[in-house]
Design an enzyme around this catalytic site. Structure first.
Site, short mmCIF file in Angstrom:
data_model
loop_
_atom_site.label_atom_id
_atom_site.label_comp_id
_atom_site.label_asym_id
_atom_site.label_seq_id
_atom_site.Cartn_x
_atom_site.Cartn_y
_atom_site.Cartn_z
N CYS A 1 0.96 -1.26 0.03
CA CYS A 1 0.04 0.09 0.03
C CYS A 1 0.97 1.44 -0.01
O CYS A 1 2.03 0.98 -0.38
CB CYS A 1 -1.02 -0.06 1.27
SG CYS A 1 -0.20 0.16 2.74
N ASN B 1 2.23 1.53 4.43
CA ASN B 1 2.57 0.33 5.16
C ASN B 1 2.11 0.21 6.53
O ASN B 1 3.11 -0.18 7.32
CB ASN B 1 3.88 -0.18 4.88
CG ASN B 1 4.15 -1.49 5.17
OD1 ASN B 1 5.31 -2.03 5.51
ND2 ASN B 1 3.52 -2.61 4.94
N CYS C 1 -1.42 0.80 7.26
CA CYS C 1 -3.03 0.47 7.39
C CYS C 1 -3.46 -0.82 6.40
O CYS C 1 -3.47 -1.88 7.08
CB CYS C 1 -3.71 1.59 7.05
SG CYS C 1 -3.82 3.11 8.06
N ARG C 2 -3.26 -0.66 5.49
CA ARG C 2 -3.96 -1.61 4.50
C ARG C 2 -3.14 -3.00 4.37
O ARG C 2 -3.50 -4.03 4.53
CB ARG C 2 -4.41 -1.18 3.24
CG ARG C 2 -5.41 0.01 3.33
CD ARG C 2 -5.74 0.60 1.83
NE ARG C 2 -4.53 1.54 1.51
CZ ARG C 2 -4.53 2.04 0.20
NH1 ARG C 2 -5.51 1.64 -0.59
NH2 ARG C 2 -3.41 2.63 -0.07
N SER C 3 -1.74 -2.53 4.00
CA SER C 3 -1.09 -3.98 3.62
C SER C 3 -0.50 -4.70 4.84
O SER C 3 -0.57 -5.80 4.88
CB SER C 3 0.18 -3.45 2.89
OG SER C 3 0.95 -2.48 3.32
N ASP D 1 -8.44 3.69 1.70
CA ASP D 1 -7.21 3.76 2.59
C ASP D 1 -7.94 4.46 3.95
O ASP D 1 -8.42 5.34 4.21
CB ASP D 1 -6.15 4.89 2.11
CG ASP D 1 -5.10 4.91 3.19
OD1 ASP D 1 -5.17 4.29 4.15
OD2 ASP D 1 -3.77 5.11 2.67
#
Length: 160
Positions: A8, A11, A13-15, A129
């Site tokens: 993401c 690095n 939140c999402r990934s 995000d």
């Protein structure tokens, strides 16, 4: 060894959420000796930081381990080491091009996909995000569903 890298922007939140969820699913399937999981960001703002508090809270809610996760930036070696690079959105895919080394003849290259490519019934194609939206629960649901299908895809493709 099959290596999966989730990517993401920062690095945090999402990934890392996808890394923790997918690692949990790999562990549940008793495939830890076959599949290695990691995450990285295209930006460098959060290098060395743990996941965002919202990510940690949602992972804790579902009893998914996130301890030891630290943000890092994508590196050229990731394009050779990772079997699959899984981006969260179109912007991440475009940004990955800046990190990709020139191809070397005969060298294995990563297969790049977007995570929601594995959730074909979803109306949206980019994982939003939650750093900006705060919708960690919605993102978790997208990530969990997509990771389940990603694992099935990998197992079928790699004939495990």
């Amino acid at each position: 060894m099959i290596q999966v890298l989730f990517v993401c922007l920062g690095n945090i939140c999402r990934s890392p959420m996808a890394e923790a969820v997918f690692r949990h699913q790999v562990k549940q399937a008793n495939l830890e000796s076959v599949i290695k999981v990691d995450s990285a960001g295209t930006g460098d703002w959060h290098i060395g930081h743990p996941p965002h508090q919202g990510t940690r809270d949602i992972l804790d809610l579902y009893h998914i381990d996130h301890h030891g996760l630290r943000a890092r930036q994508v590196q050229a070696a990731d394009f050779v080491n990772a079997t699959y690079i899984i981006a969260m959105d179109d912007s991440n895919v475009r940004n990955l091009a800046a990190f990709a080394p020139d191809p070397v003849e005969g060298e294995q290259r990563s297969s790049i996909h977007k995570l929601l490519d594995f959730a074909p019934n979803r109306m949206i194609k980019d994982v939003p995000d939650p750093y900006y939206t705060g919708n960690f629960q919605e993102v978790f649901e997208m990530v969990e569903e997509s990771c389940e299908r990603l694992l099935a895809y990998i197992l079928e493709k790699e004939q495990q």
